[in-house]
Each structure stands twice: as structure tokens, then as C-alpha cells.
Design a protein around this motif. Structure first.
Motif, PDB file in Angstrom:
ATOM      1  N   UNK A  10       0.827  -1.211   0.000  1.00 24.02           N
ATOM      2  CA  UNK A  10       0.000   0.000   0.000  1.00 24.02           C
ATOM      3  C   UNK A  10       0.865   1.266   0.000  1.00 24.02           C
ATOM      4  N   UNK A  11       2.008   1.234   0.677  1.00 19.25           N
ATOM      5  CA  UNK A  11       2.927   2.380   0.647  1.00 19.25           C
ATOM      6  C   UNK A  11       3.454   2.610  -0.764  1.00 19.25           C
ATOM      7  N   UNK A  12       3.831   1.545  -1.437  1.00 18.03           N
ATOM      8  CA  UNK A  12       4.321   1.652  -2.816  1.00 18.03           C
ATOM      9  C   UNK A  12       3.215   2.199  -3.714  1.00 18.03           C
ATOM     10  N   UNK A  13       2.034   1.620  -3.609  1.00 18.19           N
ATOM     11  CA  UNK A  13       0.928   2.043  -4.472  1.00 18.19           C
ATOM     12  C   UNK A  13       0.565   3.507  -4.237  1.00 18.19           C
ATOM     13  N   UNK A  14       0.653   3.966  -3.001  1.00 23.19           N
ATOM     14  CA  UNK A  14       0.355   5.375  -2.703  1.00 23.19           C
ATOM     15  C   UNK A  14       1.337   6.303  -3.421  1.00 23.19           C
ATOM     16  N   UNK A  15       2.547   5.825  -3.653  1.00 30.67           N
ATOM     17  CA  UNK A  15       3.558   6.645  -4.340  1.00 30.67           C
ATOM     18  C   UNK A  15       3.422   6.590  -5.866  1.00 30.67           C
ATOM     19  N   UNK A  16       2.959   5.473  -6.403  1.00 32.70           N
ATOM     20  CA  UNK A  16       3.009   5.309  -7.864  1.00 32.70           C
ATOM     21  C   UNK A  16       1.654   5.412  -8.567  1.00 32.70           C
ATOM     22  N   UNK A  17       0.556   5.375  -7.812  1.00 32.06           N
ATOM     23  CA  UNK A  17      -0.773   5.436  -8.425  1.00 32.06           C
ATOM     24  C   UNK A  17      -1.501   6.703  -8.009  1.00 32.06           C
ATOM     25  N   UNK A  18      -2.403   7.134  -8.891  1.00 33.83           N
ATOM     26  CA  UNK A  18      -3.301   8.242  -8.564  1.00 33.83           C
ATOM     27  C   UNK A  18      -4.732   7.776  -8.796  1.00 33.83           C
ATOM     28  N   UNK A  19      -5.693   8.376  -8.101  1.00 37.66           N
ATOM     29  CA  UNK A  19      -7.081   7.923  -8.210  1.00 37.66           C
ATOM     30  C   UNK A  19      -7.664   8.017  -9.620  1.00 37.66           C
ATOM     31  N   UNK A  20      -7.143   8.926 -10.443  1.00 33.83           N
ATOM     32  CA  UNK A  20      -7.712   9.107 -11.776  1.00 33.83           C
ATOM     33  C   UNK A  20      -7.135   8.145 -12.821  1.00 33.83           C
ATOM     34  N   UNK A  21      -6.218   7.284 -12.433  1.00 36.25           N
ATOM     35  CA  UNK A  21      -5.612   6.346 -13.390  1.00 36.25           C
ATOM     36  C   UNK A  21      -6.598   5.245 -13.783  1.00 36.25           C
ATOM     37  N   UNK A  22      -6.511   4.832 -15.033  1.00 40.20           N
ATOM     38  CA  UNK A  22      -7.272   3.662 -15.489  1.00 40.20           C
ATOM     39  C   UNK A  22      -6.582   2.404 -14.970  1.00 40.20           C
ATOM     40  N   UNK A  23      -7.264   1.261 -15.077  1.00 40.75           N
ATOM     41  CA  UNK A  23      -6.636  -0.002 -14.672  1.00 40.75           C
ATOM     42  C   UNK A  23      -5.375  -0.252 -15.485  1.00 40.75           C
ATOM     43  N   UNK A  24      -5.409   0.072 -16.764  1.00 38.36           N
ATOM     44  CA  UNK A  24      -4.231  -0.144 -17.610  1.00 38.36           C
ATOM     45  C   UNK A  24      -3.081   0.747 -17.158  1.00 38.36           C
ATOM     46  N   UNK A  25      -3.347   1.989 -16.837  1.00 40.30           N
ATOM     47  CA  UNK A  25      -2.297   2.895 -16.361  1.00 40.30           C
ATOM     48  C   UNK A  25      -1.735   2.421 -15.018  1.00 40.30           C
ATOM     49  N   UNK A  26      -2.597   1.908 -14.163  1.00 43.66           N
ATOM     50  CA  UNK A  26      -2.137   1.363 -12.889  1.00 43.66           C
ATOM     51  C   UNK A  26      -1.258   0.130 -13.125  1.00 43.66           C
ATOM     52  N   UNK A  27      -1.688  -0.741 -14.030  1.00 48.06           N
ATOM     53  CA  UNK A  27      -0.898  -1.939 -14.338  1.00 48.06           C
ATOM     54  C   UNK A  27       0.474  -1.544 -14.864  1.00 48.06           C
ATOM     55  N   UNK A  28       0.530  -0.537 -15.723  1.00 44.85           N
ATOM     56  CA  UNK A  28       1.817  -0.102 -16.265  1.00 44.85           C
ATOM     57  C   UNK A  28       2.707   0.487 -15.167  1.00 44.85           C
ATOM     58  N   UNK A  29       2.125   1.245 -14.256  1.00 46.52           N
ATOM     59  CA  UNK A  29       2.910   1.811 -13.155  1.00 46.52           C
ATOM     60  C   UNK A  29       3.489   0.694 -12.283  1.00 46.52           C
ATOM     61  N   UNK A  30       2.716  -0.347 -12.045  1.00 49.58           N
ATOM     62  CA  UNK A  30       3.191  -1.493 -11.264  1.00 49.58           C
ATOM     63  C   UNK A  30       4.285  -2.226 -12.024  1.00 49.58           C
ATOM     64  N   UNK A  31       4.086  -2.419 -13.313  1.00 51.60           N
ATOM     65  CA  UNK A  31       5.102  -3.063 -14.160  1.00 51.60           C
ATOM     66  C   UNK A  31       6.412  -2.280 -14.075  1.00 51.60           C
ATOM     67  N   UNK A  32       6.334  -0.981 -14.269  1.00 50.39           N
ATOM     68  CA  UNK A  32       7.537  -0.141 -14.240  1.00 50.39           C
ATOM     69  C   UNK A  32       8.195  -0.145 -12.862  1.00 50.39           C
ATOM     70  N   UNK A  33       7.383  -0.149 -11.814  1.00 54.34           N
ATOM     71  CA  UNK A  33       7.941  -0.195 -10.459  1.00 54.34           C
ATOM     72  C   UNK A  33       8.753  -1.481 -10.269  1.00 54.34           C
TER      73      UNK A  33
END
Length: 149
Positions: A10-33
Motif C-alpha cells: 500500500x505504501x508503494x501504491x500510494x507513491x506510484x498510483x493516482x485515483x484518476x488512473x485507469x486499470x491499464x495505467x495502474x498496471x503499467x505503473x506497477x510493471x515499471x515499479x
């Protein structure tokens, strides 16, 4: 334990995700992380996926199992449908993920490879072509998983 690992995720996700991101954008942020925060070492304990995810998040090192388990945890905590996938065992094992960001399943493999492919949202056809040209590195039992796009 799972609570500690969930808190790290949850700490990582709070740094790399924003509420307005789509699922695909979130998946890409996780991939890049995963790609940028875990260093590859050639072994891990494959008996406990939570421990493997902890190693990825807290220690920043691991093999394909650690990469896949860390991705699984982050994807799950971000509410992105995902599942584990494993190569048909040969002399080597390999683990990665499947993800569904709203239009079916795709391959999602954050483990670094010598030739540096970006195996993000790959169709089954694309991954099988890559696998065939790389010693069947991603050969898997297609009947054990849902149809991949």
C-alpha cells in the motif's frame, strides 16, 4: 506476515498510483515499479508467495518467482484482476503473471531478460513467438489458464 506485506504494498501504491488512473495505467505503473526496484538474483524460496513478495518489496531482490509474487501483490492491492502463470517445468522454471485490465487476459512479465523485452500486455501469439525463439522460455499449459488475447 500478510498484514506487513500488504502495508508495504500500500505504501508503494500510494507513491506510484493516482485515483484518476485507469486499470491499464495502474498496471503499467506497477510493471515499471517492479522493473526498476527489484534486482535479479538467481534463487528464491518458492514455497511462500507472501515471503517472496516481501523480498521484492523490502529487500529489492529476487528471481522470477519474486518478481511475479511482487507483481501479484501490487496488482491485487490495486484491484486489478491477475493470476499466476508458470512455465511447463523443464530444466528451468519460470513464473510470470496474467492481467485483465478490462478487455481480457494478457501476459505480464516483469522479470529482466538478457535481450530486454518489455513483456507488458502481450498477446498469447506474441509471447509464444518470443518463447519459440528463446528456448521455449514461456511454454505453458494453455488448458490450465483462461484464454489469453
Amino acid at each position: 506476515g500478510i498484514d506487513e506485506v500488504n502495508a508495504l504494498a500500500d505504501q508503494v501504491l500510494a507513491r506510484i498510483l493516482t485515483p484518476d488512473m485507469t486499470l491499464e495505467q495502474k498496471a503499467r505503473a506497477i510493471f515499471d515499479y517492479n522493473k526498476s526496484h527489484i534486482g535479479y538474483i538467481n534463487n528464491s524460496d518458492k514455497s511462500d508467495w507472501v515471503k517472496a513478495a516481501y523480498e521484492g518489496l523490502a529487500l529489492g531482490k529476487g528471481d522470477c518467482y519474486v518478481y511475479a509474487c511482487t507483481a501479484k501483490l501490487l496488482l491485487t492491492r490495486a484491484e486489478i484482476p491477475n493470476m499466476d502463470i508458470a512455465k511447463i517445468p523443464t530444466e528451468t522454471l519460470h513464473y510470470w503473471n496474467l492481467v485483465d485490465v478490462g478487455d481480457g487476459w494478457y501476459h505480464f512479465d516483469t522479470t529482466p531478460r538478457v535481450d530486454h523485452p518489455v513483456i507488458y500486455m502481450w498477446t498469447d501469439e506474441k509471447l509464444m513467438e518470443y518463447s519459440k525463439n528463446h528456448k521455449n522460455c514461456h511454454n505453458y499449459d494453455h488448458s490450465a489458464y483462461p484464454k489469453v488475447n
